[in-house]
Design a protein around this motif. Structure first.
Motif, mmCIF file in Angstrom:
data_model
loop_
_atom_site.group_PDB
_atom_site.id
_atom_site.type_symbol
_atom_site.label_atom_id
_atom_site.label_comp_id
_atom_site.label_asym_id
_atom_site.label_seq_id
_atom_site.Cartn_x
_atom_site.Cartn_y
_atom_site.Cartn_z
ATOM 1 N N LEU A 369 40.148 33.377 40.959
ATOM 2 C CA LEU A 369 39.308 34.203 40.096
ATOM 3 C C LEU A 369 38.057 34.696 40.807
ATOM 4 C CD1 LEU A 369 39.655 32.192 36.764
ATOM 5 C CD2 LEU A 369 40.894 34.241 37.475
ATOM 6 N N ASP A 370 37.580 33.938 41.807
ATOM 7 C CA ASP A 370 36.437 34.394 42.610
ATOM 8 C C ASP A 370 36.876 35.221 43.812
ATOM 9 O OD1 ASP A 370 34.752 33.103 40.901
ATOM 10 O OD2 ASP A 370 34.335 31.400 42.211
ATOM 11 N N ARG A 387 31.746 39.319 45.807
ATOM 12 C CA ARG A 387 33.054 39.780 45.349
ATOM 13 C C ARG A 387 33.636 38.805 44.341
ATOM 14 N NH1 ARG A 387 37.343 40.337 49.962
ATOM 15 N NH2 ARG A 387 37.538 38.090 49.637
ATOM 16 N N SER A 388 34.291 39.306 43.334
ATOM 17 C CA SER A 388 34.986 38.480 42.343
ATOM 18 C C SER A 388 36.083 39.317 41.724
ATOM 19 C CB SER A 388 34.022 38.003 41.250
ATOM 20 O OG SER A 388 33.623 39.093 40.442
ATOM 21 N N LEU A 389 36.838 38.687 40.870
ATOM 22 C CA LEU A 389 37.891 39.435 40.183
ATOM 23 C C LEU A 389 37.290 40.545 39.332
ATOM 24 C CD1 LEU A 389 40.885 39.727 39.577
ATOM 25 C CD2 LEU A 389 40.607 38.073 37.730
ATOM 26 N N GLN A 390 36.121 40.298 38.767
ATOM 27 C CA GLN A 390 35.504 41.307 37.915
ATOM 28 C C GLN A 390 35.086 42.538 38.710
ATOM 29 O OE1 GLN A 390 35.689 41.020 34.639
ATOM 30 N NE2 GLN A 390 36.708 39.062 35.067
ATOM 31 N N THR A 391 34.613 42.345 39.955
ATOM 32 C CA THR A 391 34.253 43.506 40.772
ATOM 33 C C THR A 391 35.498 44.310 41.139
ATOM 34 O OG1 THR A 391 34.396 42.299 42.878
ATOM 35 C CG2 THR A 391 32.269 42.273 41.721
ATOM 36 N N LEU A 393 38.220 44.446 39.244
ATOM 37 C CA LEU A 393 38.670 45.077 38.002
ATOM 38 C C LEU A 393 37.883 46.352 37.711
ATOM 39 C CD1 LEU A 393 39.176 41.929 35.739
ATOM 40 C CD2 LEU A 393 40.949 43.534 36.447
ATOM 41 N N ALA A 394 36.634 46.394 38.176
ATOM 42 C CA ALA A 394 35.820 47.588 37.958
ATOM 43 C C ALA A 394 36.369 48.789 38.727
ATOM 44 C CB ALA A 394 34.380 47.321 38.381
ATOM 45 N N VAL A 398 44.163 45.287 37.798
ATOM 46 C CA VAL A 398 44.383 44.145 38.679
ATOM 47 C C VAL A 398 45.759 44.247 39.323
ATOM 48 C CG1 VAL A 398 45.330 42.702 36.834
ATOM 49 C CG2 VAL A 398 44.268 41.629 38.819
ATOM 50 N N ALA A 430 41.982 36.805 32.679
ATOM 51 C CA ALA A 430 40.677 37.225 33.181
ATOM 52 C C ALA A 430 40.457 38.721 32.997
ATOM 53 C CB ALA A 430 40.543 36.866 34.655
ATOM 54 N N GLY A 431 41.533 39.502 33.108
ATOM 55 C CA GLY A 431 41.408 40.947 32.978
ATOM 56 C C GLY A 431 41.552 41.468 31.569
#
Length: 485
Positions: A369-370, A387-391, A393-394, A398, A430-431
């Protein structure tokens, strides 16, 4: 204009095709055996292969099933294993009488057809291997009956010997007669979990409990009653918190009760002694060969996940290639992906993020996830910390291949067979998307781990060997960098 021929092109320089089969059937389960017998009786020259008995080394790599080091020493004896596998096929004599060329202990590790990036094959081929050698077999018709594999599931201690899958347990008890455990706990309270528990009990194994995260069991009522009558303890709204043991394997497991939100209830933990934990949350169609050949796939939640698109007669999107049996879809009354999502939420609440999800590459849920690189690389650079999964996803949807390249999750010897669905579930949660929206990750031949000794006699076409060091005319591309001035 004069024609120009690139001397380094691979066109017309295909490897030798050792044999041809009018009908090649992969998988000698019920579906594959029936198809081979029918094809042979119709007059077609038919070859039937099955990878069992496995090379003994594959048991330790958990391919094709998640054996969890619960096979006893008898699998090291290839003759004994072959005899057991032969005895476990009730229609083997019928196949021989029909004229089927039956080959046990033969693996299909790749398939190649002409397509957008390949045009030089005289015929479509499958790469086969036994314990001694590898060869190519061409075919007129290919019937893939590759069956199912185990659905992996992580919790603290699942790396211990003794954590295995339901398909592997069935294979060891019924086909190899080589199961080394004595006292098992079954994780999963659906039809598969209950039938696995009953089957193990009838095989003389002590089944101590069935554990289910949901508040109710989803197995049929008659099966539930049979399990109760067998004296097997049932634990609904429960989750494994951790497994404990030694180098020899699992010795005990702690389960906790879950509340309505699937969170563990404080103080509810209890220890259960066992030497084996059988993962029976679900099963997955073996579609790797079909996918690698280029057959179109679709995602169907109630059929085990990704399955091939088939016509009414079972033909895939590629002419002459068919899929039958469990690899074409596993019928289920349950929504498998949503069920796995619920189990994943419960596992996250009970075990946290610092649990290994990819055993081959030692990638934890937190690493995933990270989006952290492997431990042997620098993980503390400013860019990596940001960096992470959220960055990711932006930047767009995914993609499991992108995550694999950045974290190595799914890049091990099993090529994601133990972790692929778990990674999908984590990325989907997460997404905030459905599991079916996460693309299937890629994988490459060999689709099964192979020893180099099996491949050593497989030479390229002489035309390839004569110019391998300047492939496509790029001089020096294989020169060591330290010799370049």
């Amino acid at each position: 204009m004069s024609a120009f021929t690139d001397p380094f092109s691979i066109g017309g320089k295909t490897p030798e095709i050792a044999e041809h089969a009018a009908v090649l059937v992969i998988g000698a389960g019920e579906a594959g055996m029936a198809a081979a017998i029918e094809a042979a009786r119709s007059g077609a020259q038919t070859v039937l292969i099955d990878e069992h008995p496995l090379d003994s080394a594959l048991f330790g790599l958990d391919v094709p099933f998640h054996f969890g080091q619960r096979a006893d020493g008898s699998v090291q004896n290839q003759g004994r294993a072959l005899d057991q596998i032969a005895q476990s096929h009730p229609r083997l004599d019928e196949a021989f009488e029909a004229g089927v060329d039956v080959r046990l202990g033969v693996t299909a590790w790749a398939g190649f057809v002409n397509g957008p990036t390949a045009h030089g094959l005289p015929k479509p081929v499958v790469a086969l291997a036994d314990v001694n050698r590898s060869w190519l077999t061409s075919f007129d018709k290919l019937i893939v009956a590759a069956g199912r594999r185990d659905l992996g599931f992580a919790f603290p201690g699942w790396e211990l010997p003794g954590v295995m899958g339901a398909a592997a347990l069935h294979a060891l008890t019924h086909h190899y007669r080589a199961f080394a455990g004595r006292r098992i706990l079954v994780l999963g309270g659906g039809r598969l979990g209950f039938e696995t528990a009953l089957d193990a009990k009838h095989s003389g194994i002590d089944v101590v409990a069935i554990v289910e995260a949901a508040p109710v069991f989803s197995a049929p009522n008659d099966v539930i009653e049979a399990v109760k009558a067998a004296g097997i303890a049932l634990h609904a709204s429960s989750m494994i918190a951790r497994a404990e043991g030694s180098a020899a394997g699992v010795e005990r497991v702690e389960i906790v009760a879950l509340d309505a939100t699937l969170a563990p209830i404080a103080g509810s933990g209890r220890m259960i002694d066992c030497d084996t934990i059988c993962l029976a949350l679900g099963a997955v169609p073996n579609i790797e060969l079909l996918d690698q050949l280029g057959c179109k796939l679709t995602y169907r939640e109630n059929q085990g996940g990704h399955v091939p698109l088939l016509s009414a007669d079972g033909q895939t999107s590629l002419e002459g290639i068919f899929a039958i049996g469990d690899c074409a879809g596993i019928a289920s009354e349950e929504d498998g992906s949503r069920r796995l999502q619920s189990w994943t939420r419960a596992a996250l609440a009970a075990g946290g993020l610092d649990v290994t999800v990819c055993q081959c590459e030692e990638v934890t849920r937190r690493d995933l996830l990270d989006v952290r690189p492997p431990r042997y690389l620098d993980r503390e650079g400013a860019g990596l910390r940001a960096r992470s999964l959220q960055t990711l996803l932006a930047d767009g949807p995914v993609n499991q291949d992108q995550i694999k390249r950045l974290t190595r999750a799914g890049m091990g010897a099993c090529q994601g067979r133990r972790c692929r669905e778990q990674v999908t579930a984590l990325l989907a949660l997460a997404g905030g998307i459905e599991p079916g929206a996460v693309p299937l990750p890629s994988y490459r031949p060999p689709l099964r781990p192979l020893p180099l000794s099996v491949l050593r006699d497989g030479h390229e076409h002489p035309g390839m060997r004569s110019g391998w060091d300047v492939w496509f005319g790029i001089e020096g591309q294989f020169d060591p960098y330290w010799t370049i001035k």
